[in-house]
Design a protein around this motif. Structure first.
Motif, short mmCIF file in Angstrom:
data_model
loop_
_atom_site.label_atom_id
_atom_site.label_comp_id
_atom_site.label_asym_id
_atom_site.label_seq_id
_atom_site.Cartn_x
_atom_site.Cartn_y
_atom_site.Cartn_z
N GLN A 123 14.87 8.28 -17.83
CA GLN A 123 14.18 8.09 -16.55
C GLN A 123 13.19 9.22 -16.31
O GLN A 123 12.06 8.99 -15.85
CB GLN A 123 15.19 8.06 -15.41
N VAL A 124 13.63 10.43 -16.62
CA VAL A 124 12.70 11.56 -16.44
C VAL A 124 11.48 11.35 -17.32
O VAL A 124 10.34 11.59 -16.91
CB VAL A 124 13.41 12.88 -16.78
N GLY A 125 11.75 10.90 -18.55
CA GLY A 125 10.64 10.67 -19.46
C GLY A 125 9.66 9.65 -18.92
O GLY A 125 8.44 9.86 -18.96
N ALA B 235 0.82 -1.20 0.00
CA ALA B 235 0.00 0.00 0.00
C ALA B 235 0.85 1.25 0.00
O ALA B 235 0.37 2.32 0.32
CB ALA B 235 -0.89 -0.01 1.24
N VAL B 236 2.12 1.08 -0.36
CA VAL B 236 2.98 2.26 -0.32
C VAL B 236 2.68 3.13 -1.53
O VAL B 236 2.62 2.65 -2.64
CB VAL B 236 4.46 1.83 -0.34
N ALA B 237 2.52 4.38 -1.27
CA ALA B 237 2.18 5.29 -2.36
C ALA B 237 3.37 5.48 -3.29
O ALA B 237 4.51 5.33 -2.90
CB ALA B 237 1.77 6.63 -1.79
N ASP B 238 3.08 5.79 -4.48
CA ASP B 238 4.12 6.02 -5.47
C ASP B 238 4.83 7.33 -5.17
O ASP B 238 4.18 8.35 -5.01
CB ASP B 238 3.47 6.07 -6.85
N ARG B 239 6.15 7.26 -5.11
CA ARG B 239 6.85 8.49 -4.83
C ARG B 239 7.45 9.02 -6.12
O ARG B 239 7.93 8.27 -6.94
CB ARG B 239 7.99 8.21 -3.84
N HIS B 240 7.44 10.30 -6.24
CA HIS B 240 7.95 10.86 -7.48
C HIS B 240 9.20 11.68 -7.22
O HIS B 240 9.26 12.85 -7.61
CB HIS B 240 6.88 11.72 -8.13
N GLU B 241 10.17 11.08 -6.56
CA GLU B 241 11.36 11.89 -6.27
C GLU B 241 12.07 12.29 -7.54
O GLU B 241 12.76 13.30 -7.56
CB GLU B 241 12.38 11.11 -5.43
N LEU B 242 11.90 11.49 -8.55
CA LEU B 242 12.65 11.76 -9.77
C LEU B 242 12.24 13.09 -10.37
O LEU B 242 13.01 13.75 -11.04
CB LEU B 242 12.41 10.63 -10.77
N LEU B 243 11.01 13.50 -10.13
CA LEU B 243 10.55 14.72 -10.76
C LEU B 243 10.71 15.93 -9.87
O LEU B 243 10.19 16.99 -10.17
CB LEU B 243 9.07 14.57 -11.16
N SER B 244 11.41 15.78 -8.77
CA SER B 244 11.55 16.92 -7.88
C SER B 244 12.50 17.93 -8.49
O SER B 244 13.50 17.58 -9.10
CB SER B 244 12.07 16.44 -6.53
N LEU B 245 12.19 19.21 -8.30
CA LEU B 245 13.00 20.24 -8.92
C LEU B 245 14.13 20.72 -8.03
O LEU B 245 14.93 21.53 -8.45
CB LEU B 245 12.13 21.44 -9.27
N ALA B 246 14.19 20.27 -6.79
CA ALA B 246 15.21 20.79 -5.88
C ALA B 246 16.54 20.13 -6.19
O ALA B 246 16.68 18.93 -6.07
CB ALA B 246 14.80 20.51 -4.44
N SER B 247 17.49 20.91 -6.59
CA SER B 247 18.74 20.31 -7.02
C SER B 247 19.96 20.95 -6.40
O SER B 247 21.05 20.44 -6.54
CB SER B 247 18.86 20.42 -8.53
#
Lengths: 346, 382
Positions: B296-298, A219-231
């Motif tokens: 991956q971003v895609g 039931a773990v929610a999908d995490r979208h760390e890949l799309l985070s803009l903090a760099s």
């Protein structure tokens, strides 16, 4: 630093060709063209780092598997305990032997094929790694070292790379001669030190069934760390490490320059000329000429500094730069996407 | 000084006949010359052949506090002992039967919830050793919450397999082996203790009772996990049990296995690993490669796009009356919309531009550095 084979980029086409069951590698060619990892190994490595390796420490472990044609199949791994000062009597070899014996007892693959290590922001090109990998490759022809980058993985995509030493570097390490001449002869640049081997992940059918089960039940929610803009944090740290290395590199260059200057000073013919003049004088006086001794017997030539350090630093800088560029490419893409979305909103 | 002492001693013992050996023996130890204190330098052991090379010593790092488990729900006793709960344990490769056991952290709630953590690490299926033993037992090592003993949930984090033999009327498990393996595992993660054992197979047999009894000596209230690799009902069910005595006290006593809920819990990085590994389910020869950065971003944005399409579809359905409106879902949607920050276009432009400039500058510098070291190499080889 690595003559990058295109496998990691081309998910479909690359390993389709690399997977060809060819004959044994030709001389000068690497014995392993592809590394096939089980899902089990990947997750064990992740778990090991997560539990035992917080902070700047590296965690290490041993990879077990088999070699099939030109493919290295890694089917299991076990972690190595950390070194602490009060463990002086801990016998690494015995631990390893025990583990392998026990695994063999329960019919698990127990053949040693390589080792893995976690890394901090990509800084793994060190003398220790080189030595370790050299002894591994010397003992086992096809061994690889798997470098797992947990920070990059936490940002959204698994970062696992397999490296081997190039045959050229193996030769040089065997000689243990790291002077500039030897390296020049072997024609080694920092790009030719390590070669990256493409990785594929393969699971058995039962494992696939289990993964389907998990997908349903978890039931773990999908995490979208890949799309985070903090760099900026990550970039800042990487740049800091890069700057440290560049400083080291410049010091190394200064040392090498001083060496060259000393050598050239010595080789100047001053002494030789004085000797010749004296000889001419003596001849004019009718005395036997003094022997013109070799300059090197009188003054010891300065030692050439070992070049391995600077090669390693150059390799490390190269890795850092590659990582930074990759990271930047991703972030640029994300920023442009954000811009497009915002324009659409307005 | 020594002479003075000797004379004193001699005078003290004048009455007795002095022989050299005798008074040497009687000399207080202090009179003997003190051996010079040598600084013993510890020599590093020579590198052993064929072994892993010695690793550089690392400074000791402080232990980070272990995470506490989450609380779970109050007890709920399900009556049927047949219901099997399976928890995936990590890295188990049972010797005999084809077993694929997932390595997961199963935080098992003895009450009702079981949190299975970490990604399922399925073990590769193994050939059966003899074919006779349909089950394989292995103890597994969980990560107990250090300090606090949570009565309701337990986390299973690791496992290893133990060879055993099973016949009609007896079962033999190699306990020495189990102890050995446990010791080895403890060296790596000293805080793990044995929580129970697992078996492949879909049911509980009498043998399970015996083995469970054994493990109740090793661990307090052991857990029994079954992983059904025979895929009964086309499912690989993973179930967990804990035993409870039943029967008439004084007369026939028995053991009942009560089921527990199993939940799967992941670390973040493990979640990412599992997501990647799961892709092999969709590939024809079960092989995937690791993709490059922009790919991956895609794929991540494609995933978000899919979910957004689903949400939009739902909204449209509700509006057109096909689906009844649900308030909770509506509230979630409201939250979603409100999360998009409202920024004025100029501010956004400045932010975007400064970020892009930073990134471009860093890329430029990285390229510059790379060309610099390449140049350095060329110059050195002149």
């Amino acid at each position: 630093m690595a003559s990058r084979k295109e496998g990691s980029g081309a998910a479909g086409g690359g390993f389709g060709s690399a997977k060809g069951k060819g004959k044994a590698a030709a001389a000068g060619d690497s014995a392993v063209k592809q590394v096939q990892i089980d899902g089990l190994v990947v997750l064990k490595i992740i778990k090991h780092y997560q539990e035992e390796g917080q902070g700047n420490e590296v965690v290490q472990g041993v990879l077990l598997g088999l070699v099939v044609d030109d493919r290295l199949e890694i089917t299991n791994c076990f972690p190595f305990p950390q070194h602490t000062e009060d463990d002086a009597d801990f016998d690494e070899v015995q631990y390893q032997m025990e583990m392998m014996r026990s695994l063999r007892h329960v019919n698990i693959d127990h053949l040693h094929v390589g080792w893995y290590q976690s890394t901090y922001y990509g800084s793994f090109v060190t003398r220790a790694l080189l030595d370790s990998q050299f002894s591994y490759q010397h003992a086992i022809e096809e061994s690889v070292v798997l470098i797992y980058d947990p920070i990059k993985t936490a940002q959204g995509s698994l970062s696992l790379k397999a490296y081997r030493l190039t045959p050229k570097l193996m030769e040089v390490c065997k000689e243990k001669d790291f002077s500039p001449e030897a390296l020049k002869k072997a024609n080694i640049a920092y790009e030719n030190m390590f070669e990256e081997v493409p990785i594929v992940i393969k699971n058995s059918y039962l494992i696939n069934v289990m993964l389907w089960e998990l997908e349903k039940k978890s039931a773990v929610a999908d995490r979208h760390e890949l799309l985070s803009l903090a760099s900026s944090n990550h970039l800042g740290k990487s740049l800091q490490l890069l700057m440290d290395r560049v400083d080291e590199m410049s010091q190394d260059i200064v040392k090498y320059n001083t060496y060259l200057r000393n050598v050239s000073k010595q080789q100047q013919q001053k002494h030789q000329q004085r000797r010749q003049q004296e000889n001419i004088q003596r001849q004019s006086r009718g005395e036997p000429p003094l022997p013109e001794e070799d300059i090197n017997k009188l003054f010891k030539p300065p030692q050439p500094p070992p070049r391995m350090e600077s090669l390693l630093i150059a390799g490390q800088i190269n890795t850092y730069c590659q990582n930074i560029k990759e990271f930047n490419a991703q972030n640029l893409g994300k920023l442009f996407m954000a811009q497009a979305l915002q324009d659409y909103n307005n | 000084m020594t002479d003075v002492r000797l004379s004193q001693l001699l005078s003290a013992r004048r009455t007795q006949p002095l022989s050299l050996a005798k008074w040497r023996l009687q000399l207080p130890v202090r009179l003997l010359p003190r051996p010079p204190r040598r600084r013993v330098r510890r020599r590093l052991p020579p590198p052993r052949r064929g072994a892993l090379p010695p690793r550089p010593l690392r400074p000791r790092r402080p232990r980070r506090p272990r995470r506490r488990p989450r609380h779970c729900q109050p007890r709920s006793r399900a009556p049927s002992p047949e219901a099997a709960w399976c928890g995936c344990t990590q890295s188990c490769s049972p010797p005999s039967w084809t077993a694929s056991s997932g390595a997961t952290r199963a935080r098992r709630g003895s009450s009702g919830r079981c949190w299975v953590r970490a990604a399922a690490l399925p073990c590769p299926a193994r050939r059966s050793l003899g074919g006779s033993a349909p089950l394989s037992r292995c103890p597994f090592l969980p990560l107990p919450p250090a300090g606090t003993v949570d009565k309701h949930s337990v986390e299973v984090t690791n496992c290893f397999s133990v060879p055993h033999n099973e016949s009609e009327d007896e079962v033999a498990v190699d306990m020495e082996f189990a102890k050995n393996m446990y010791e080895l595992h403890k060296k790596v993660s000293p805080s793990e203790i044995i929580l129970g054992w697992y078996a492949t197979g879909h049911d509980i047999t009498e043998h399970s009772v015996l083995i469970h009894e054994y493990y109740s000596r090793e661990a307090h209230n052991p857990i029994h996990l079954t992983v059904d690799t025979s895929l009964q009902n086309s499912r690989m069910s993973i179930k967990a049990y804990v035993s409870a005595p039943m029967g008439v006290p004084g007369k026939t006593m028995g053991v009942m296995f009560t089921p527990l809920t199993v939940k799967y819990v992941y670390y973040d990085t493990e979640r990412i690993g599992v997501d990647l590994i799961m892709k092999t389910c969709f590939s024809p020869n079960r092989v995937i490669g690791l993709s490059s950065d922009l790919q991956q971003v895609g794929s991540a944005s494609a995933r978000i796009q899919d979910t957004l399409t689903m949400v939009l579809q739902y909204a449209e359905d509700v509006l057109s009356g096909k689906v009844a409106a649900d308030n909770t879902v509506g509230r979630f949607l409201m939250d979603l919309i409100n999360q998009v920050p409202k920024i004025s276009p100029e501010d956004f432009e400045t932010m975007l531009n400064s970020n892009i400039n930073d990134l471009l500058m860093v890329t430029y510098l990285a390229n510059l550095t790379q060309s610099q070291i390449a140049l350095n190499e060329k110059l050195l080889s002149l």
